[in-house]
Design a protein around this motif. Structure first.
Motif, mmCIF file in Angstrom:
data_model
loop_
_atom_site.group_PDB
_atom_site.id
_atom_site.type_symbol
_atom_site.label_atom_id
_atom_site.label_comp_id
_atom_site.label_asym_id
_atom_site.label_seq_id
_atom_site.Cartn_x
_atom_site.Cartn_y
_atom_site.Cartn_z
ATOM 1 N N ASP A 1 58.092 24.779 -103.910
ATOM 2 C CA ASP A 1 57.823 26.114 -103.376
ATOM 3 C C ASP A 1 56.637 26.116 -102.422
ATOM 4 O OD1 ASP A 1 59.899 27.294 -104.783
ATOM 5 O OD2 ASP A 1 58.661 27.665 -106.541
ATOM 6 N N ASN A 2 55.573 25.425 -102.800
ATOM 7 C CA ASN A 2 54.345 25.394 -102.006
ATOM 8 C C ASN A 2 53.707 24.010 -102.168
ATOM 9 O OD1 ASN A 2 51.958 25.857 -100.664
ATOM 10 N ND2 ASN A 2 51.416 27.701 -101.795
ATOM 11 N N ARG B 1 44.814 20.236 -98.530
ATOM 12 C CA ARG B 1 45.037 21.655 -98.820
ATOM 13 C C ARG B 1 44.345 22.529 -97.779
ATOM 14 N NH1 ARG B 1 43.626 20.051 -104.063
ATOM 15 N NH2 ARG B 1 41.698 21.282 -103.993
ATOM 16 N N SER C 1 60.403 26.403 -97.468
ATOM 17 C CA SER C 1 59.763 25.644 -98.549
ATOM 18 C C SER C 1 59.994 24.149 -98.367
ATOM 19 C CB SER C 1 60.300 26.118 -99.898
ATOM 20 O OG SER C 1 61.693 25.890 -99.979
ATOM 21 N N ASN D 1 46.903 31.967 -99.386
ATOM 22 C CA ASN D 1 46.447 31.079 -100.476
ATOM 23 C C ASN D 1 44.929 31.086 -100.627
ATOM 24 O OD1 ASN D 1 49.053 29.345 -101.298
ATOM 25 N ND2 ASN D 1 49.028 29.528 -99.067
ATOM 26 N N TYR E 1 47.231 30.844 -105.204
ATOM 27 C CA TYR E 1 48.364 30.155 -104.591
ATOM 28 C C TYR E 1 49.606 31.039 -104.659
ATOM 29 C CZ TYR E 1 45.532 25.938 -104.710
ATOM 30 O OH TYR E 1 44.536 25.019 -104.516
ATOM 31 N N PHE F 1 55.384 30.281 -101.746
ATOM 32 C CA PHE F 1 56.127 29.987 -100.527
ATOM 33 C C PHE F 1 55.185 29.341 -99.520
ATOM 34 C CE2 PHE F 1 54.660 34.393 -100.470
ATOM 35 C CZ PHE F 1 53.906 34.434 -99.299
ATOM 36 N N VAL F 2 55.761 28.703 -98.526
ATOM 37 C CA VAL F 2 54.991 28.151 -97.420
ATOM 38 C C VAL F 2 54.865 29.195 -96.323
ATOM 39 C CG1 VAL F 2 54.850 26.309 -95.698
ATOM 40 C CG2 VAL F 2 55.770 25.816 -97.976
#
Length: 811
Positions: free
Chosen positions: A235-236, A247, A273, A394, A398, A401-402
Motif C-alpha cells: 500500500d505504501n 522515507r 500503490s 505522511n 502513514y 496509499f502512495v
C-alpha cells in the motif's frame, strides 16, 4: 460498477441493520475498534450510500447520479468562492470551469466511493463561505446573527470531517482567510500582532477555530480506539522502508508528483500503490531535482504573497493603485486599463491604508471596501492547495496509499484559483488588445482540453475491465492482477491465465495471483482430460464438487464447457444429453441462488431445449417456477409449478413451492392443502413440516407453527437447515426456551458457523443467560469479525452486564 467492500458487501447499507451502526463502524462496515479496521470514519458518506440502497438497491445509476449532482453543487459553491476573491466576470468563471472539467476529479466523481471526497468538499466550502460571511458582517450585524454564522461554519466543518477526515482542515483555511484576506496582514504584521496582542477579536477567532479543530480531532482519535490503522507494504512501500533517508526523500517527492498531476493530468491511474513510483534511495537520484524545483516555486509564491511588504507609494505590489489592486476598476471587471485620472486620489487613500496597518492593528472594516489584492488571493490559494493535502503527506501519520487522485479533489480548488489569478495578473499587464484576446483563447483551449480528457477518462471508468486495462501502463502488477480476476469471472480462462502471469512477471511475490493461477491450472488439467474422453458426466461431477467448495466461477466455467461438447460419434447420445441438461440445470440453480434470476432463466430454457425425452424434468420445471417467483412474475411461476406437478404428481418440492405461491396470492385454503399433501406424501420428511410451520406462523397460528417446527427438528435432528429454521420459528412464536434448545443443537452441528453462534448468543441474551451469551457472541466474532449485528448485540449485552455488576471481556 460499484465498490464491493464499501457498498455490495457492506452490512451497514441494509435496512435490517440498525442505522446507528454507521456511527460505530468504518467506511467498509467493520467495527472501528477492531484490529483489522481501516479506521476510515465517514458515517455521513455511508449514510448517503444507505439512502441510495434504500431507494434503488444496487443499481449503479442512482449512485452515480448522486455523485454527479454533488460535483455540480461543489462546482457552484467553488465558483461562488472564486467570485468573492476575484470578483464577477471572466476570471471567477475560468476558475469554476477549470475545476468542473479537471480530469483529476474523474476518480472522485465516476468512482462511487469518491463520494467521500465530494461530500467533504461540499461542507468544506459551506463552512468556509459561512466564515467569510461572518467576517464581513463583523461590526455591521447584531451578535446573534454573527454567532449563527460562526456556529454554522463550525458545524459544517464537523460535517465535512464526518464525510472524510481531511474536511477538518477547513478550520485552518478559515483562519488563513481571516488573517491574509480579511485583515490583509503580512508576516511582519502577524508577528507584531502576536507580540502586542492588540487585535483581540482576530486572535479570539483563530483561537476558537483551533480549539474546535482540537476537539474534533480528539473525538475522532478516541472514537477509533486511539490506534492508527495498519497497512501492508504494497500500500505504501516508503512507510515500510527502514532507511530514514529513503522515507524522507520519497515523501518529499510525492507532493511534487501530485502537483504535476494537477498541472498536466496526462497519465492517470486507478491505483498508484506497489512499485508504481520507485523509492528514492539516494541524493543522486535525478528526481530530487523535481522536488527542489517544486518547493522552490512554492516558497517563491509564498514570499510574494506573505513576506513581500506593500510599497509606501501609491501603488500595491502588482504596480497598480489600490482601487485597481485586483487588476480591474470598479466597472471594467478586469477588461480595460486603469483610469489614471484617479491616481492622485488613490495614492492618498493608499497612504492612509498603509499607515493604518503598520502596527498590525488594521480593522477589518477598512479592508472590505475592495476585492483582495493579488498577493492576498495567492496566499489563500496556496493555503487551499497545501493545507487539505497535509493529511496525505505522511507528515503526521502513514497513509495507506502512495498517490490517490481522489485526495486532490479539495486541493485542486487552490490550484484552480492560482491559475485564474495568474491569468488575471497577466491579462492586466498585457497592453495590446490582441494579446489579451489571445490569452483568453488560450484559457478557453486549456479548459476545453481538460474537458476532453475528462470525457475520455470517464470511459475508462465505465466498467472494471476497461479501468484495469487503463492502469497497466502505470501499475502493471496491480492492473494485470485485477484484470485477471475480471476475465476469470467472465469465463475467459486463457486470457485470465495470461493476465495472472503478466502480474507475476512484474511482482513475483503476489500470493493471491499465485493462488488464482494455481486454480486455473487445476481446472485446465481436469478439462483437458475430460475433453480427451468427451465425458459430460465428468464435467458434471467436477462442476458440482467445485460448486460445493465455493469455487463458483470455476464451476460455472466447467458447466458451460460441458454444455458445448458435441454429441457426434457417441455410443450413448441420450446419456450425453442428460448430462448436458444436468450441467445446465446446476448452473441455472447456482445463478438463481446468487440472485441472477434472468440469467438463470436463460440457462434453464437452454436446458429444456437440450433435454432428451427420457429426462425427468420436474426439478427443472420447479426451478423455473422459483426463478419467476423471485422476479414476482406469478403467472409464469404458477405455470411452471403446474408443469412440474404434471410431470410428477408426487413431486414434493413442487407441492411446497406451489403452496407458497398460493399463500402469496391469498389462496390460503388451497395453499394449506398442498402443504398437507406434501406431508402426506412423505410423513418422515422434516422439510415438509418446516414449510407448513412457516405458513402457519404467517397466519399467526403460533402454537400449531411451533408444533410443526419441533416435529421437523425431531425428524431431521442431524440436518442443520431444518434445526436452525425450527429454532427461528420457535423464537418468533415467543417460545424462547424451546428455541434455545434448537439453536444450541444447530450450533453443535456447525460449530464454526457464525450465524448459528450469533443466534444462540441472542436467545441466551433474551433468556437472561448473559455470560453464556457473551461467550457465543465472541466465538461468532472470532469467525466473522466484521459482523455488525453481532457487534451491536455484544455492545448491548456488555452494557446490561456492567449495570448488573457482572464481569465482562470488554477491551
Amino acid at each position: 460498477f460499484l465498490s464491493s467492500r464499501a457498498i455490495k458487501t457492506n452490512q451497514d447499507l441494509l435496512s435490517e441493520t440498525p442505522w446507528t451502526n454507521i456511527f460505530y463502524d468504518d467506511f467498509w462496515g467493520t467495527l472501528l475498534t477492531h484490529s483489522g479496521s481501516h479506521k476510515s470514519y465517514r458515517p455521513l458518506c455511508t449514510l448517503s450510500f444507505r439512502l441510495n440502497h434504500a431507494a434503488g438497491g444496487l443499481d449503479p445509476w442512482g449512485y452515480h447520479l448522486v455523485n454527479v449532482a454533488l460535483h455540480g453543487a461543489v462546482t457552484g459553491l467553488f465558483t461562488r468562492l472564486a467570485h468573492l476573491l476575484l470578483g464577477g466576470g471572466l476570471w471567477s468563471l475560468v476558475a469554476g470551469l477549470l475545476f468542473a472539467s479537471h480530469p483529476i476529479h474523474t476518480e472522485a466523481v465516476a468512482g462511487v466511493v469518491g463520494r467521500a471526497d465530494e461530500g467533504a468538499a461540499l461542507f468544506f466550502l459551506l463552512s468556509l463561505l459561512c466564515y467569510i460571511r461572518y467576517g464581513k458582517l463583523q461590526g455591521k450585524a447584531g451578535p446573534l446573527r454573527l454567532v449563527a454564522w460562526f456556529l454554522g461554519s463550525l458545524g459544517c466543518a464537523a460535517c465535512s470531517m464526518l464525510w472524510k477526515e481531511l474536511g477538518v482542515t477547513v478550520l485552518a483555511l478559515s483562519a488563513l482567510y481571516d488573517i491574509c484576506v480579511l485583515h490583509r496582514l503580512k508576516l511582519r504584521q502577524i508577528v507584531i500582532l502576536l507580540y502586542k496582542r492588540n487585535n483581540v477579536h482576530l486572535l479570539l477567532n483563530v483561537f476558537l477555530l483551533a480549539a474546535w479543530g482540537v476537539i474534533l480531532l480528539a473525538c475522532r482519535l478516541y472514537w477509533m480506539g486511539n490506534k492508527p490503522p495498519n497497512f501492508s507494504n504494497s500500500d505504501n512501500p516508503a512507510a515500510d522502508s527502514p532507511s530514514l533517508l529513503t522515507r524522507t526523500l520519497t515523501f518529499f517527492y510525492l507532493p511534487a508528483v501530485n502537483f504535476w498531476l494537477l498541472l498536466c493530468p496526462i497519465t492517470l491511474s486507478f491505483d498508484w500503490s506497489m512499485d508504481t513510483l520507485p523509492l528514492i534511495r539516494s541524493l543522486a537520484d535525478w528526481r530530487n531535482a523535481h522536488t527542489l524545483l517544486f518547493y522552490l516555486g512554492f516558497l517563491l509564491l509564498a514570499w510574494f504573497s506573505v513576506w513581500k511588504q506593500p510599497r509606501t507609494k501609491g501603488t500595491d505590489s502588482n504596480g497598480k493603485a489600490h482601487l485597481f489592486s485586483n487588476g480591474k476598476n470598479g466597472n471594467s471587471n478586469g477588461h480595460s486599463y486603469q483610469n489614471h485620472e484617479h491616481e492622485h486620489v488613490n495614492n492618498s487613500c493608499m497612504t492612509t491604508h498603509i499607515n493604518s496597518v503598520q502596527n498590525g492593528t488594521k480593522k477589518p472594516q477598512e479592508s472590505r471596501t475592495s476585492l483582495p489584492t493579488t498577493e492576498n488571493v495567492v496566499a489563500f490559494s496556496l493555503g487551499l492547495l497545501a493545507i487539505p493535502f497535509l493529511p496525505a503527506t505522511n507528515l503526521f501519520f502513514y497513509v495507506g496509499f502512495v498517490i490517490a487522485e481522489r485526495v486532490l479533489y479539495i486541493p485542486s480548488m487552490g490550484f484552480c484559483l492560482l491559475v485564474a489569478v495568474g491569468l488575471r495578473s497577466l491579462y492586466v499587464r498585457l497592453r495590446k488588445r490582441s494579446s489579451r484576446t489571445f490569452l483568453v483563447y488560450c484559457s478557453a483551449a486549456v479548459i476545453l482540453l481538460f474537458g476532453v480528457k475528462t470525457v475520455l477518462r470517464n470511459r475508462d471508468w465505465e466498467n472494471e475491465e476497461m479501468l484495469y486495462k487503463s492502469g497497466i501502463s502505470v501499475n502493471p502488477a496491480k492492473a494485470w492482477g485485477n484484470l485477471g480476476n475480471v476475465l476469470k469471472s467472465q469465463g475467459k480462462m486463457e486470457e485470465a491465465e495470461q493476465a495472472y502471469r503478466n502480474a507475476l512477471y512484474y511482482r513475483s511475490n503476489m500470493a493471491d495471483m499465485l493462488y488464482n493461477l494455481h486454480l486455473i491450472m487445476q481446472v485446465k488439467t481436469l478439462c483437458a482430460v475430460f475433453c480427451l474422453i468427451s465425458h459430460p458426466a465428468a464435467y458434471l461431477n467436477t462442476g458440482i464438487i467445485l460448486m460445493n467448495q465455493g469455487r463458483l466461477d470455476d464451476s460455472k466455467h466447467t458447466f458451460l464447457t460441458c454444455a458445448d461438447i458435441p454429441d457426434e460419434n457417441l455410443k450413448d447420445p441420450h446419456a450425453h444429453k442428460s448430462s448436458v441438461t444436468s450441467c445446465l440445470y446446476n448452473l441455472g440453480k447456482q445463478l438463481h441462488e446468487q440472485g441472477q434470476q434472468e440469467e438463470a432463466l436463460s440457462i434453464f430454457k437452454q436446458a429444456i431445449q437440450k433435454m432428451p425425452r427420457q429426462f425427468a424434468p420436474q426439478s427443472l420445471y420447479n426451478m423455473m417456477g422459483e426463478a419467476y417467483m423471485r422476479l414476482n412474475k406469478l403467472a409464469e411461476a404458477e405455470h411452471w409449478y403446474r408443469e412440474s406437478l404434471r410431470a410428477k404428481p408426487d413431486h414434493i418440492p413442487a407441492h411446497l413451492t406451489y403452496g407458497k405461491l398460493l399463500a402469496t396470492t391469498g389462496q390460503k385454503l388451497e395453499a394449506e392443502r398442498y402443504f398437507l399433501k406434501a406431508i402426506q406424501l412423505d410423513p418422515t420428511k422434516g422439510n415438509c413440516y418446516m414449510h407448513y410451520g412457516q405458513f402457519l406462523l404467517e397466519e399467526s397460528r403460533l402454537l400449531e407453527a411451533a408444533e410443526m417446527a419441533q416435529k421437523a427438528a425431531q425428524l431431521e435432528g442431524g440436518e442443520f437447515d431444518v434445526v436452525f429454521s425450527a429454532a427461528h420459528m420457535l423464537r418468533q412464536a415467543s417460545l424462547n426456551v424451546a428455541a434455545e434448545k434448537y439453536y444450541g443443537q444447530a450450533a453443535s452441528l456447525r460449530p464454526n458457523y457464525p450465524a448459528a453462534l450469533m443466534n444462540l448468543g441472542a436467545i441466551l441474551h433474551l433468556n437472561g443467560k448473559l455470560q453464556e451469551a457473551e461467550a457465543n457472541y465472541l466465538r461468532a466474532l472470532r469467525l466473522k469479525p466484521d459482523d455488525t449485528i453481532t457487534q451491536s448485540n455484544l455492545r448491548k449485552l456488555w452494557n446490561i452486564m456492567e449495570k448488573q455488576g457482572l464481569k465482562t471481556t470488554r477491551p
